[in-house]
Motif scaffolding. Structure first.
Motif, PDB file in Angstrom:
ATOM      1  N   TRP A  14      59.052  79.438  14.951  1.00 37.48           N
ATOM      2  CA  TRP A  14      59.791  78.953  16.104  1.00 37.48           C
ATOM      3  C   TRP A  14      60.844  79.919  16.643  1.00 37.48           C
ATOM      4  CZ3 TRP A  14      64.981  78.188  16.107  1.00 37.48           C
ATOM      5  CH2 TRP A  14      65.607  78.028  14.879  1.00 37.48           C
ATOM      6  N   PRO A  15      61.542  80.723  15.828  1.00 40.72           N
ATOM      7  CA  PRO A  15      62.499  81.644  16.468  1.00 40.72           C
ATOM      8  C   PRO A  15      61.790  82.683  17.355  1.00 40.72           C
ATOM      9  CG  PRO A  15      63.005  81.404  14.129  1.00 40.72           C
ATOM     10  CD  PRO A  15      61.671  80.766  14.369  1.00 40.72           C
ATOM     11  N   VAL A  16      60.662  83.209  16.878  1.00 38.53           N
ATOM     12  CA  VAL A  16      59.890  84.171  17.661  1.00 38.53           C
ATOM     13  C   VAL A  16      59.267  83.468  18.862  1.00 38.53           C
ATOM     14  CG1 VAL A  16      57.946  85.789  17.601  1.00 38.53           C
ATOM     15  CG2 VAL A  16      59.440  85.558  15.606  1.00 38.53           C
ATOM     16  N   GLU A  17      58.757  82.266  18.642  1.00 34.04           N
ATOM     17  CA  GLU A  17      58.150  81.487  19.724  1.00 34.04           C
ATOM     18  C   GLU A  17      59.162  81.243  20.846  1.00 34.04           C
ATOM     19  OE1 GLU A  17      54.729  81.241  19.463  1.00 34.04           O
ATOM     20  OE2 GLU A  17      54.611  79.085  19.084  1.00 34.04           O
ATOM     21  N   LEU A  18      60.367  80.862  20.483  1.00 33.80           N
ATOM     22  CA  LEU A  18      61.406  80.588  21.475  1.00 33.80           C
ATOM     23  C   LEU A  18      61.771  81.859  22.233  1.00 33.80           C
ATOM     24  CD1 LEU A  18      63.312  78.520  22.733  1.00 33.80           C
ATOM     25  CD2 LEU A  18      64.954  79.068  20.935  1.00 33.80           C
ATOM     26  N   LEU A  19      61.907  82.958  21.531  1.00 35.52           N
ATOM     27  CA  LEU A  19      62.228  84.229  22.171  1.00 35.52           C
ATOM     28  C   LEU A  19      61.142  84.634  23.169  1.00 35.52           C
ATOM     29  CD1 LEU A  19      64.185  86.627  22.304  1.00 35.52           C
ATOM     30  CD2 LEU A  19      62.829  87.699  20.504  1.00 35.52           C
ATOM     31  N   LEU A  20      59.881  84.544  22.748  1.00 36.59           N
ATOM     32  CA  LEU A  20      58.782  84.880  23.659  1.00 36.59           C
ATOM     33  C   LEU A  20      58.710  83.925  24.846  1.00 36.59           C
ATOM     34  CD1 LEU A  20      55.866  85.965  21.307  1.00 36.59           C
ATOM     35  CD2 LEU A  20      57.158  87.364  22.901  1.00 36.59           C
ATOM     36  N   LEU A  21      58.983  82.662  24.605  1.00 40.15           N
ATOM     37  CA  LEU A  21      58.980  81.683  25.694  1.00 40.15           C
ATOM     38  C   LEU A  21      60.038  82.049  26.727  1.00 40.15           C
ATOM     39  CD1 LEU A  21      57.891  79.066  26.884  1.00 40.15           C
ATOM     40  CD2 LEU A  21      59.520  77.827  25.459  1.00 40.15           C
ATOM     41  N   ILE A  22      61.202  82.452  26.269  1.00 40.63           N
ATOM     42  CA  ILE A  22      62.279  82.827  27.184  1.00 40.63           C
ATOM     43  C   ILE A  22      61.944  84.131  27.918  1.00 40.63           C
ATOM     44  CG2 ILE A  22      64.684  83.611  27.289  1.00 40.63           C
ATOM     45  CD1 ILE A  22      65.201  81.572  24.962  1.00 40.63           C
ATOM     46  N   LEU A  23      61.424  85.115  27.194  1.00 42.17           N
ATOM     47  CA  LEU A  23      61.170  86.435  27.781  1.00 42.17           C
ATOM     48  C   LEU A  23      59.881  86.499  28.605  1.00 42.17           C
ATOM     49  CD1 LEU A  23      62.204  88.741  24.801  1.00 42.17           C
ATOM     50  CD2 LEU A  23      63.530  88.186  26.846  1.00 42.17           C
ATOM     51  N   MET A  24      58.820  85.850  28.112  1.00 39.48           N
ATOM     52  CA  MET A  24      57.511  85.981  28.750  1.00 39.48           C
ATOM     53  C   MET A  24      57.010  84.699  29.408  1.00 39.48           C
ATOM     54  SD  MET A  24      55.595  88.232  25.802  1.00 39.48           S
ATOM     55  CE  MET A  24      54.014  87.860  26.478  1.00 39.48           C
ATOM     56  N   GLY A  25      57.638  83.566  29.091  1.00 37.23           N
ATOM     57  CA  GLY A  25      57.187  82.297  29.642  1.00 37.23           C
ATOM     58  C   GLY A  25      56.016  81.692  28.878  1.00 37.23           C
ATOM     59  N   ARG A  26      55.608  82.331  27.770  1.00 34.48           N
ATOM     60  CA  ARG A  26      54.498  81.813  26.947  1.00 34.48           C
ATOM     61  C   ARG A  26      54.835  82.016  25.473  1.00 34.48           C
ATOM     62  NH1 ARG A  26      49.126  84.453  28.324  1.00 34.48           N
ATOM     63  NH2 ARG A  26      48.230  82.648  27.283  1.00 34.48           N
ATOM     64  N   ARG A  27      54.335  81.112  24.648  1.00 32.08           N
ATOM     65  CA  ARG A  27      54.499  81.211  23.200  1.00 32.08           C
ATOM     66  C   ARG A  27      53.354  82.025  22.607  1.00 32.08           C
ATOM     67  NH1 ARG A  27      53.469  75.625  21.655  1.00 32.08           N
ATOM     68  NH2 ARG A  27      53.139  76.662  19.680  1.00 32.08           N
ATOM     69  N   ILE A  28      53.515  82.413  21.345  1.00 27.42           N
ATOM     70  CA  ILE A  28      52.435  83.097  20.623  1.00 27.42           C
ATOM     71  C   ILE A  28      51.206  82.199  20.605  1.00 27.42           C
ATOM     72  CG2 ILE A  28      51.668  83.988  18.385  1.00 27.42           C
ATOM     73  CD1 ILE A  28      54.615  84.658  17.808  1.00 27.42           C
ATOM     74  N   GLY A  29      51.420  80.913  20.364  1.00 25.06           N
ATOM     75  CA  GLY A  29      50.318  79.955  20.337  1.00 25.06           C
ATOM     76  C   GLY A  29      49.549  79.919  21.650  1.00 25.06           C
ATOM     77  N   ASP A  30      50.267  80.019  22.768  1.00 22.50           N
ATOM     78  CA  ASP A  30      49.609  80.058  24.082  1.00 22.50           C
ATOM     79  C   ASP A  30      48.744  81.304  24.217  1.00 22.50           C
ATOM     80  OD1 ASP A  30      50.672  77.686  25.199  1.00 22.50           O
ATOM     81  OD2 ASP A  30      52.537  78.718  25.706  1.00 22.50           O
ATOM     82  N   ILE A  31      49.258  82.423  23.763  1.00 23.65           N
ATOM     83  CA  ILE A  31      48.524  83.693  23.868  1.00 23.65           C
ATOM     84  C   ILE A  31      47.266  83.652  23.011  1.00 23.65           C
ATOM     85  CG2 ILE A  31      48.646  86.174  23.390  1.00 23.65           C
ATOM     86  CD1 ILE A  31      51.731  85.880  24.071  1.00 23.65           C
ATOM     87  N   ILE A  32      47.406  83.196  21.762  1.00 29.64           N
ATOM     88  CA  ILE A  32      46.263  83.138  20.846  1.00 29.64           C
ATOM     89  C   ILE A  32      45.196  82.165  21.348  1.00 29.64           C
ATOM     90  CG2 ILE A  32      45.519  82.439  18.529  1.00 29.64           C
ATOM     91  CD1 ILE A  32      48.256  83.483  17.523  1.00 29.64           C
ATOM     92  N   ALA A  33      45.632  80.986  21.791  1.00 27.09           N
ATOM     93  CA  ALA A  33      44.693  79.937  22.203  1.00 27.09           C
ATOM     94  C   ALA A  33      44.262  80.061  23.669  1.00 27.09           C
ATOM     95  CB  ALA A  33      45.310  78.562  21.969  1.00 27.09           C
ATOM     96  N   LYS A  34      44.800  81.036  24.357  1.00 23.20           N
ATOM     97  CA  LYS A  34      44.492  81.248  25.784  1.00 23.20           C
ATOM     98  C   LYS A  34      44.782  79.979  26.600  1.00 23.20           C
ATOM     99  CE  LYS A  34      41.288  84.937  25.037  1.00 23.20           C
ATOM    100  NZ  LYS A  34      40.337  85.157  24.014  1.00 23.20           N
ATOM    101  N   THR A  35      46.025  79.516  26.450  1.00 21.64           N
ATOM    102  CA  THR A  35      46.466  78.312  27.159  1.00 21.64           C
ATOM    103  C   THR A  35      47.722  78.617  27.945  1.00 21.64           C
ATOM    104  OG1 THR A  35      47.776  77.565  25.262  1.00 21.64           O
ATOM    105  CG2 THR A  35      45.516  76.738  25.425  1.00 21.64           C
ATOM    106  N   GLN A  36      48.057  77.698  28.815  1.00 25.72           N
ATOM    107  CA  GLN A  36      49.336  77.753  29.519  1.00 25.72           C
ATOM    108  C   GLN A  36      49.794  76.325  29.779  1.00 25.72           C
ATOM    109  OE1 GLN A  36      48.838  79.824  33.182  1.00 25.72           O
ATOM    110  NE2 GLN A  36      47.520  78.280  34.086  1.00 25.72           N
ATOM    111  N   VAL A  37      51.090  76.167  29.992  1.00 26.36           N
ATOM    112  CA  VAL A  37      51.637  74.855  30.295  1.00 26.36           C
ATOM    113  C   VAL A  37      51.870  74.792  31.793  1.00 26.36           C
ATOM    114  CG1 VAL A  37      53.561  73.284  29.904  1.00 26.36           C
ATOM    115  CG2 VAL A  37      52.642  74.619  28.003  1.00 26.36           C
ATOM    116  N   THR A  38      51.355  73.738  32.408  1.00 27.13           N
ATOM    117  CA  THR A  38      51.469  73.584  33.856  1.00 27.13           C
ATOM    118  C   THR A  38      52.074  72.224  34.206  1.00 27.13           C
ATOM    119  OG1 THR A  38      49.253  72.653  34.039  1.00 27.13           O
ATOM    120  CG2 THR A  38      49.451  75.037  34.289  1.00 27.13           C
ATOM    121  N   HIS A  39      52.553  72.116  35.434  1.00 26.56           N
ATOM    122  CA  HIS A  39      53.071  70.836  35.935  1.00 26.56           C
ATOM    123  C   HIS A  39      51.896  69.958  36.325  1.00 26.56           C
ATOM    124  CE1 HIS A  39      57.201  72.200  36.039  1.00 26.56           C
ATOM    125  NE2 HIS A  39      56.713  73.375  36.437  1.00 26.56           N
ATOM    126  N   MET A  40      52.040  68.677  36.112  1.00 30.58           N
ATOM    127  CA  MET A  40      50.986  67.719  36.456  1.00 30.58           C
ATOM    128  C   MET A  40      51.246  67.137  37.829  1.00 30.58           C
ATOM    129  SD  MET A  40      48.910  67.869  33.979  1.00 30.58           S
ATOM    130  CE  MET A  40      47.837  66.520  34.265  1.00 30.58           C
TER     131      MET A  40
END
Length: 128
Positions: free
Chosen positions: A102-128
């Protein structure tokens, strides 16, 4: 991004409440009325109950790509190549396994807008 962080906090609160409720249900008597025979029970059940909490985190986005926090904030996990599609359950679980970083995940989320999990799973979070 603020919505994602808030969704993470909501999901953590929900997971904590679930784990706490289960912990108290399993250990109520030994916590409220400790005796020599039940004194160690909370410590003996801790790992099993922690495992249930981990399972919650792994599975939290599987139903429609939306956890409790994401539902509240009207966001969802979607396939990066086709945002109209929910990724498969296995990809959503893989995405959430990285939550322990989670510390790395939070840092990447702030810097890149995506978590490691998003990159690995090829996902993104979008508005509904």
């Amino acid at each position: 991004m603020k919505q994602r962080i808030l969704a993470i906090l909501i999901d953590h609160l929900v997971g904590t409440i679930i784990v706490l409720f289960i912990f108290m249900a399993f250990n109520w008597e030994s916590i409220m009325y400790p005796t020599d025979s039940n004194f160690m029970r909370p410590f003996e059940t801790f790992n099993t109950i922690l495992l249930l909490g981990m399972i919650y985190y792994f599975l939290k986005d599987v139903y429609q790509g939306r956890s409790v926090g994401k539902r509240v904030l009207r966001i969802a996990v979607r396939d990066i190549e086709d945002t109209s599609k929910k990724p498969g359950s296995i990809r959503l679980i893989i995405r959430n396994v990285t939550v322990f970083l989670w510390p790395v995940e939070l840092l990447l989320l702030i810097l890149m807008g995506r978590r490691i999990g998003d990159i690995i799973a090829k996902t993104q979070v979008t508005h509904m």
